[in-house]
Design a protein around this motif. Structure first.
Motif, PDB file in Angstrom:
ATOM      1  N   LYS A  56      -9.319  -2.811   4.454  1.00  0.00           N
ATOM      2  CA  LYS A  56      -9.136  -1.957   3.277  1.00  0.00           C
ATOM      3  C   LYS A  56     -10.153  -0.815   3.253  1.00  0.00           C
ATOM      4  O   LYS A  56      -9.836   0.306   2.867  1.00  0.00           O
ATOM      5  N   ARG A  57     -11.373  -1.099   3.708  1.00  0.00           N
ATOM      6  CA  ARG A  57     -12.432  -0.088   3.716  1.00  0.00           C
ATOM      7  C   ARG A  57     -12.351   0.846   4.915  1.00  0.00           C
ATOM      8  O   ARG A  57     -13.132   1.774   5.036  1.00  0.00           O
ATOM      9  N   GLY A  58     -11.435   0.562   5.838  1.00  0.00           N
ATOM     10  CA  GLY A  58     -11.233   1.452   6.972  1.00  0.00           C
ATOM     11  C   GLY A  58     -12.187   1.243   8.137  1.00  0.00           C
ATOM     12  O   GLY A  58     -12.285   2.084   9.016  1.00  0.00           O
ATOM     13  N   VAL A  59     -12.875   0.100   8.160  1.00  0.00           N
ATOM     14  CA  VAL A  59     -13.809  -0.196   9.249  1.00  0.00           C
ATOM     15  C   VAL A  59     -13.051  -0.687  10.479  1.00  0.00           C
ATOM     16  O   VAL A  59     -13.371  -0.324  11.604  1.00  0.00           O
ATOM     17  N   ILE A  60     -12.040  -1.524  10.231  1.00  0.00           N
ATOM     18  CA  ILE A  60     -11.228  -2.088  11.315  1.00  0.00           C
ATOM     19  C   ILE A  60      -9.751  -1.905  10.986  1.00  0.00           C
ATOM     20  O   ILE A  60      -9.393  -1.602   9.838  1.00  0.00           O
ATOM     21  N   GLN A  61      -8.929  -2.133  11.989  1.00  0.00           N
ATOM     22  CA  GLN A  61      -7.485  -2.005  11.836  1.00  0.00           C
ATOM     23  C   GLN A  61      -6.836  -3.287  12.337  1.00  0.00           C
ATOM     24  O   GLN A  61      -7.235  -3.817  13.380  1.00  0.00           O
TER      25      GLN A  61
END
Length: 76
Positions: A56-61
């Motif tokens: 959700k925070r865009g660190v991983i996908q």
């Protein structure tokens, strides 16, 4: 007299896991939830919640579904 249990491990927050996870990705292309649990010493539910938060925070996908799901470092 009730007292809180001592020695109970508190799971690391997502913020504390980010630097460790980025270091992990220097030598690994992806991580599964099970590998995430083992690597960072988390219980299954905690690992799931942390991974969900990091996505959700865009660190991983997240790639794939169910048992095939892997997590990769999000390209900048």
């Amino acid at each position: 007299l009730w007292r809180p249990t001592t020695g109970v491990a508190i799971a690391p927050t997502a913020d504390k896991l980010i630097p460790q996870l980025l270091t992990y990705f220097k030598t690994h292309d992806s991580i599964t939830r099970e590998e995430f649990e083992r690597t960072f010493g988390l219980k299954r539910t905690t690992a799931y919640m942390r991974l969900k938060e990091l996505v959700k925070r865009g660190v991983i996908q997240a790639i794939g579904n169910g048992r095939e799901r892997k997590y990769v470092r999000k390209s900048i």
